[in-house]
Scaffold this active site. Structure first.
Site, PDB file in Angstrom:
ATOM      1  N   ASN A   1     -26.096   2.100 -94.323  1.00 35.09           N
ATOM      2  CA  ASN A   1     -25.246   2.467 -95.463  1.00 35.09           C
ATOM      3  C   ASN A   1     -25.065   3.977 -95.594  1.00 35.09           C
ATOM      4  O   ASN A   1     -24.056   4.442 -96.130  1.00 35.09           O
ATOM      5  CB  ASN A   1     -25.807   1.889 -96.764  1.00 35.09           C
ATOM      6  CG  ASN A   1     -25.357   0.455 -96.968  1.00 35.09           C
ATOM      7  OD1 ASN A   1     -24.454  -0.016 -96.271  1.00 35.09           O
ATOM      8  ND2 ASN A   1     -25.976  -0.234 -97.906  1.00 35.09           N
TER       9      ASN A   1
ATOM     10  N   SER B   1     -29.702  -2.076-101.508  1.00 38.24           N
ATOM     11  CA  SER B   1     -28.933  -1.437-100.438  1.00 38.24           C
ATOM     12  C   SER B   1     -28.832   0.062-100.632  1.00 38.24           C
ATOM     13  O   SER B   1     -28.603   0.788 -99.667  1.00 38.24           O
ATOM     14  CB  SER B   1     -27.539  -2.043-100.333  1.00 38.24           C
ATOM     15  OG  SER B   1     -26.904  -2.046-101.569  1.00 38.24           O
TER      16      SER B   1
END
Ligand code: CAA
Length: 285
Positions: free
Chosen positions: A192, A121
């Site tokens: 993100n 991520s």
């Protein structure tokens, strides 16, 4: 690259890996899940079976389809059992060196046309790929938590990803019923890059505005249309996971908002990790 993805390997069957494996077997794809111990593998299969049973109970899935999906999960502790996979998706610990070691090992084990994808991520897909001598077959496939429910998957093009690997990953995201989006390998990719500093801002506002956790969550749900409040979301993602991702973004971008707020670091150090530990901003049964 493999022209059709018939068999997938998923390495690491934590919350994300188990969710990804669930998506694969629901899409009719034979899936080999690898965990470090048989017990952890069984736990992941139980989790998949549980969520598929809930779908049957709610009339979203037939019993036969559920049973067939569960039967498509093969478990192993031996990476060599992924040799026949057309695509391997990695979902192990969010640390660069273990991921690099794993990709180097996968390169040795898998066919040259196997696409190797990371669910990282916040780490660099390019840096992970650099541990192999065939970085053209490495891409990012970044799913969102909870993977079976969140429609998005980011398909990440690393510096040396080949079009064929990138396109195969995109097509596979569609096969899973996801909404894939294409992006390049920049810190935090798309979501993100925006969400991590935003959640950090939310936690700082907790202290600055002297608002309660419940009121902050109510504020963002009812004033900004979020499906869950920021504190609920941090508990879902895992406080430790979020702190780790914040640190990775901060290390790359050096923007103060990227750095994890002291309150979150203290929570992570105290084992207040959210849903998975039973305690975070909220307490769970
Ligand atoms: N895996 C599989 N199935 C699951 C699941 C899971 N982890 N969690 C829940 N389910 C199933 C359950 O069976 C559940 O039904 P039951 O409770 O009846 O058993 C069913 O899904 C529906 O769950 P909910 O009723 O809780 O669904 P909801 O409508 O309330 O929506 C939600 C839940 C989709 C999570 C919604 O609240 C939402 O969109 N929240 C925001 C989540 C979000 O922003 N995620 C991104 C996090 S950031 C990230 O992931 C990036 C990163 O890199 C860290």
């Amino acid at each position: 690259m493999a022209s059709e993805i018939r068999t997938v390997g998923v390495v690491g069957l934590g919350a994300m890996g188990a969710g990804i494996a669930q998506l694969c077997v629901e899409a009719g794809v034979e899936t080999v899940g690898r965990e470090v111990t048989a017990e952890l593998g069984e736990k992941a299969r139980d989790r998949i079976a549980h969520f598929l049973t809930r779908k049957v109970e709610k009339g979203q899935l037939g019993q036969d389809a559920r049973d067939a999906a569960v039967a498509r999960v093969a478990l192993t502790t031996d990476l060599a059992d992924l040799a026949g996979c057309d695509l391997v998706i990695e979902a192990i610990v969010e640390e660069l060196v273990p991921k690099q070691e794993l990709f180097a090992e996968l390169e040795r084990i898998c066919r040259p046309d196997t696409v190797l994808a990371t669910n990282t991520s916040a780490l660099s897909v390019t840096e992970i790929a650099s541990a192999t001598s065939s970085p053209e077959r490495v891409v990012g496939m970044h799913f969102f938590n909870p993977a079976p429910l969140m429609p998005l998957v980011e398909i990440v093009r690393a510096e040396r990803s080949a079009d064929a690997a990138f396109d195969a990953a995109y097509a596979f995201g569609e096969k899973l019923g996801k909404h894939p989006i294409r992006c390049h390998d920049t810190p935090g990719f798309v979501v993100n890059r925006v969400l991590i500093p935003l959640l950090n801002d939310c936690v700082r506002v907790l202290d600055e505005a002297r608002v309660t956790v419940e009121d902050l969550d109510a504020g963002m749900k009812h004033g900004a249309g979020w499906p869950m409040g920021p504190c609920e979301l941090l508990d879902l993602v895992g406080i430790d996971v979020h702190v780790h991702a914040s640190e990775a973004l901060w290390a790359k971008l050096r923007e103060p908002r990227m750095a994890a707020p002291a309150r979150l670091v203290a929570m992570a150090n105290a084992g207040l990790l959210g849903r998975k530990s039973g305690h975070g901003f909220y307490t769970y049964e």
